[in-house]
Design a protein around this motif. Structure first.
Motif, PDB file in Angstrom:
ATOM      1  N   VAL A 148      -2.605   2.470  -4.499  1.00 21.02           N
ATOM      2  CA  VAL A 148      -2.179   3.850  -4.263  1.00 21.02           C
ATOM      3  C   VAL A 148      -3.365   4.686  -3.812  1.00 21.02           C
ATOM      4  CG1 VAL A 148      -1.214   5.953  -5.292  1.00 21.02           C
ATOM      5  CG2 VAL A 148      -0.346   3.713  -5.986  1.00 21.02           C
ATOM      6  N   THR A 149      -3.180   5.396  -2.710  1.00 22.40           N
ATOM      7  CA  THR A 149      -4.100   6.450  -2.295  1.00 22.40           C
ATOM      8  C   THR A 149      -3.327   7.753  -2.373  1.00 22.40           C
ATOM      9  OG1 THR A 149      -5.343   5.009  -0.810  1.00 22.40           O
ATOM     10  CG2 THR A 149      -5.530   7.371  -0.445  1.00 22.40           C
ATOM     11  N   GLY A 150      -3.805   8.674  -3.208  1.00 20.90           N
ATOM     12  CA  GLY A 150      -3.085   9.922  -3.411  1.00 20.90           C
ATOM     13  C   GLY A 150      -3.901  11.125  -2.972  1.00 20.90           C
ATOM     14  N   PHE A 151      -3.197  12.153  -2.544  1.00 21.38           N
ATOM     15  CA  PHE A 151      -3.828  13.419  -2.169  1.00 21.38           C
ATOM     16  C   PHE A 151      -3.235  14.528  -3.024  1.00 21.38           C
ATOM     17  CE2 PHE A 151      -4.501  10.732   1.475  1.00 21.38           C
ATOM     18  CZ  PHE A 151      -5.782  11.055   1.876  1.00 21.38           C
ATOM     19  N   GLU A 152      -4.101  15.289  -3.695  1.00 18.71           N
ATOM     20  CA  GLU A 152      -3.648  16.375  -4.558  1.00 18.71           C
ATOM     21  C   GLU A 152      -4.730  17.457  -4.607  1.00 18.71           C
ATOM     22  OE1 GLU A 152      -2.029  19.029  -6.254  1.00 18.71           O
ATOM     23  OE2 GLU A 152      -0.723  17.265  -6.095  1.00 18.71           O
ATOM     24  N   PRO A 153      -4.472  18.613  -3.977  1.00 20.58           N
ATOM     25  CA  PRO A 153      -5.504  19.656  -3.918  1.00 20.58           C
ATOM     26  C   PRO A 153      -5.618  20.521  -5.172  1.00 20.58           C
ATOM     27  CG  PRO A 153      -3.567  20.334  -2.688  1.00 20.58           C
ATOM     28  CD  PRO A 153      -3.305  18.929  -3.151  1.00 20.58           C
ATOM     29  N   GLN A 154      -4.613  20.511  -6.051  1.00 17.12           N
ATOM     30  CA  GLN A 154      -4.667  21.362  -7.231  1.00 17.12           C
ATOM     31  C   GLN A 154      -5.573  20.729  -8.289  1.00 17.12           C
ATOM     32  OE1 GLN A 154      -0.960  23.659  -8.191  1.00 17.12           O
ATOM     33  NE2 GLN A 154       0.036  22.029  -7.025  1.00 17.12           N
ATOM     34  N   GLN A 155      -6.567  21.488  -8.742  1.00 17.52           N
ATOM     35  CA  GLN A 155      -7.628  20.928  -9.568  1.00 17.52           C
ATOM     36  C   GLN A 155      -7.122  20.335 -10.873  1.00 17.52           C
ATOM     37  OE1 GLN A 155     -10.716  23.884 -10.044  1.00 17.52           O
ATOM     38  NE2 GLN A 155     -11.291  23.825  -7.885  1.00 17.52           N
ATOM     39  N   ARG A 156      -6.230  21.034 -11.578  1.00 21.39           N
ATOM     40  CA  ARG A 156      -5.757  20.505 -12.853  1.00 21.39           C
ATOM     41  C   ARG A 156      -5.005  19.207 -12.651  1.00 21.39           C
ATOM     42  NH1 ARG A 156      -2.059  18.900 -15.538  1.00 21.39           N
ATOM     43  NH2 ARG A 156      -0.659  19.247 -13.772  1.00 21.39           N
ATOM     44  N   ALA A 157      -4.122  19.193 -11.636  1.00 20.77           N
ATOM     45  CA  ALA A 157      -3.331  17.997 -11.372  1.00 20.77           C
ATOM     46  C   ALA A 157      -4.223  16.841 -10.933  1.00 20.77           C
ATOM     47  CB  ALA A 157      -2.280  18.297 -10.305  1.00 20.77           C
ATOM     48  N   LEU A 158      -5.234  17.135 -10.110  1.00 26.19           N
ATOM     49  CA  LEU A 158      -6.151  16.093  -9.657  1.00 26.19           C
ATOM     50  C   LEU A 158      -6.939  15.519 -10.832  1.00 26.19           C
ATOM     51  CD1 LEU A 158      -7.409  14.511  -7.307  1.00 26.19           C
ATOM     52  CD2 LEU A 158      -9.060  16.376  -7.047  1.00 26.19           C
ATOM     53  N   ALA A 159      -7.363  16.379 -11.750  1.00 30.91           N
ATOM     54  CA  ALA A 159      -8.110  15.916 -12.920  1.00 30.91           C
ATOM     55  C   ALA A 159      -7.253  14.994 -13.780  1.00 30.91           C
ATOM     56  CB  ALA A 159      -8.592  17.112 -13.734  1.00 30.91           C
ATOM     57  N   GLU A 160      -5.964  15.317 -13.925  1.00 39.44           N
ATOM     58  CA  GLU A 160      -5.060  14.469 -14.704  1.00 39.44           C
ATOM     59  C   GLU A 160      -4.899  13.102 -14.047  1.00 39.44           C
ATOM     60  OE1 GLU A 160      -0.441  14.360 -16.409  1.00 39.44           O
ATOM     61  OE2 GLU A 160      -1.116  16.045 -15.153  1.00 39.44           O
ATOM     62  N   LEU A 161      -4.762  13.093 -12.731  1.00 41.93           N
ATOM     63  CA  LEU A 161      -4.628  11.831 -12.004  1.00 41.93           C
ATOM     64  C   LEU A 161      -5.892  10.981 -12.142  1.00 41.93           C
ATOM     65  CD1 LEU A 161      -2.964  13.301  -8.798  1.00 41.93           C
ATOM     66  CD2 LEU A 161      -1.900  11.613 -10.313  1.00 41.93           C
TER      67      LEU A 161
ATOM     68  N   SER B  32       0.835  -1.200   0.000  1.00 43.90           N
ATOM     69  CA  SER B  32       0.000   0.000   0.000  1.00 43.90           C
ATOM     70  C   SER B  32       0.873   1.254   0.000  1.00 43.90           C
ATOM     71  CB  SER B  32      -0.914   0.004   1.230  1.00 43.90           C
ATOM     72  OG  SER B  32      -1.672   1.197   1.295  1.00 43.90           O
ATOM     73  N   VAL B  33       0.625   2.124  -0.969  1.00 41.86           N
ATOM     74  CA  VAL B  33       1.376   3.370  -1.111  1.00 41.86           C
ATOM     75  C   VAL B  33       0.457   4.547  -0.822  1.00 41.86           C
ATOM     76  CG1 VAL B  33       2.669   4.862  -2.690  1.00 41.86           C
ATOM     77  CG2 VAL B  33       2.891   2.368  -2.854  1.00 41.86           C
ATOM     78  N   LEU B  34       0.927   5.474  -0.004  1.00 40.81           N
ATOM     79  CA  LEU B  34       0.237   6.734   0.244  1.00 40.81           C
ATOM     80  C   LEU B  34       1.068   7.836  -0.395  1.00 40.81           C
ATOM     81  CD1 LEU B  34      -2.127   8.164   1.723  1.00 40.81           C
ATOM     82  CD2 LEU B  34      -0.576   8.480   3.657  1.00 40.81           C
ATOM     83  N   ASP B  35       0.465   8.592  -1.305  1.00 42.65           N
ATOM     84  CA  ASP B  35       1.182   9.631  -2.044  1.00 42.65           C
ATOM     85  C   ASP B  35       0.569  10.983  -1.708  1.00 42.65           C
ATOM     86  OD1 ASP B  35       2.470  11.283  -3.843  1.00 42.65           O
ATOM     87  OD2 ASP B  35       2.364   9.860  -5.504  1.00 42.65           O
ATOM     88  N   ILE B  36       1.277  11.785  -0.923  1.00 45.57           N
ATOM     89  CA  ILE B  36       0.805  13.109  -0.534  1.00 45.57           C
ATOM     90  C   ILE B  36       1.528  14.138  -1.404  1.00 45.57           C
ATOM     91  CG2 ILE B  36       0.619  14.796   1.333  1.00 45.57           C
ATOM     92  CD1 ILE B  36       0.526  12.488   3.305  1.00 45.57           C
ATOM     93  N   GLY B  37       0.744  14.821  -2.226  1.00 45.57           N
ATOM     94  CA  GLY B  37       1.307  15.689  -3.248  1.00 45.57           C
ATOM     95  C   GLY B  37       1.565  14.865  -4.490  1.00 45.57           C
ATOM     96  N   ALA B  38       0.495  14.270  -5.024  1.00 44.76           N
ATOM     97  CA  ALA B  38       0.620  13.269  -6.095  1.00 44.76           C
ATOM     98  C   ALA B  38       0.739  13.872  -7.488  1.00 44.76           C
ATOM     99  CB  ALA B  38      -0.580  12.319  -6.043  1.00 44.76           C
ATOM    100  N   ASN B  39       0.824  15.182  -7.570  1.00 44.70           N
ATOM    101  CA  ASN B  39       0.983  15.878  -8.850  1.00 44.70           C
ATOM    102  C   ASN B  39       2.056  15.216  -9.714  1.00 44.70           C
ATOM    103  OD1 ASN B  39       1.415  17.808 -10.919  1.00 44.70           O
ATOM    104  ND2 ASN B  39       0.891  19.485  -9.538  1.00 44.70           N
TER     105      ASN B  39
END
Length: 280
Positions: A44-57, A18-25
């Motif tokens: 993978v559980t990722g956290f990314e607050p920036q909308q464009r980067a989150l949409a890409e993920l 299990s991978v936790l990715d904080i700032g997954a941009n």
């Protein structure tokens, strides 16, 4: 049998790593665990607050990935500084005096917008147990570690960005991060990336990105202190072997874990020989 399947079967993990990715941009390209993810060996559980980067993920994610928009921090409200270069967005304020030392950074670190955000403590997140924490949040990493000590107890590896030059005001530097992670039972293992930069105004060969000798930042991998393997469960050793081998190419660390698992009766007697045959 491929190396991916062989090691998985040798260490007998009860679940995918299990991978936790904080700032997954994905600003720097594929994450270090991409091949392991492609082979179906990790979630993978990722956290990314920036909308464009989150949409890409979200657009490119597979069945073993999920991404959330939360800002991970200390649980308090902060102002997120959105910068011209997406990769420099931070909870911290860029330090103009430090940025001007390096060509390109005054532009990249210019704040274009500030958003009030509620941060969430790592210890309070509703997430499953994780084995590897990969984190890159531009200077706020120490905040996450300090407010995630309970959740980090079961992790076996941390990949974090550390800074030698504080590009943000009141930014913790390498020594601060190192002290905290060591206090939690981690020790440095490898340095997948080291960034140097030329001090302004010097430019080498017409390319301001060509480095000089000034240390700027690095990605450092910390692992559970293997001097005390008795303090790790067999499951932790199994996942550390998987992470070491598949993500960082640390064959020696994987072999160490295999030997310990063999001594516990959790791996075949010829586990090391089977693994090393892949390199003959």
């Amino acid at each position: 049998m491929t190396s991916a399947l062989l090691l998985r079967d040798l260490v007998c993990c009860s679940r995918p790593t299990s991978v936790l990715d904080i700032g997954a941009n994905l600003v720097d390209g594929d994450p270090p665990y991409q091949r392991m993810l492609d082979d179906g060996l990790c979630t993978v559980t990722g956290f990314e607050p920036q909308q464009r980067a989150l949409a890409e993920l979200e657009q490119r994610k597979g069945p073993m990935e999920r991404y959330l928009p939360h800002v991970v921090g200390d649980g308090h409200t902060h102002r997120l500084k959105i910068t011209k270069a997406e990769g420099m967005t931070s909870l911290l304020t860029p330090d103009e005096n430090q940025l001007r030392l390096f060509n390109g950074f005054p532009f990249w670190g210019s704040v274009v917008e500030e958003l009030e955000v509620q941060t969430h403590r790592l210890d309070d997140l509703d997430i499953d147990e994780f084995d590897l924490l990969k984190i890159d949040i531009q200077g706020a990493e120490l905040m996450v570690f300090q407010h995630g000590r309970e959740r980090l107890r079961n992790a076996v590896a941390v990949q974090t960005e550390v800074s030698f030059v504080p590009l943000y005001r009141d930014q913790p530097t390498f020594g601060d991060v190192d002290r905290e992670l060591r206090s939690q039972g981690f020790v440095p293992h490898s340095m997948p990336a080291l960034k140097k930069w030329a001090i302004a105004p010097t430019v080498f060969n017409g390319d301001f990105r060509e480095p000089g000798n000034q240390l700027l930042e690095a990605d450092i991998v910390y692992v559970r202190d293997i001097a005390h393997p008795e303090q790790m469960t067999s499951e932790q050793l199994a996942h550390l072997a998987m992470i070491a081998f598949h993500i960082y190419g640390s064959i020696d660390l994987a072999v160490f874990c295999l030997i310990e698992l063999r001594q516990r009766g959790r791996a075949p007697e010829d586990a090391v020989e089977q693994l090393m045959q892949l390199f003959e």
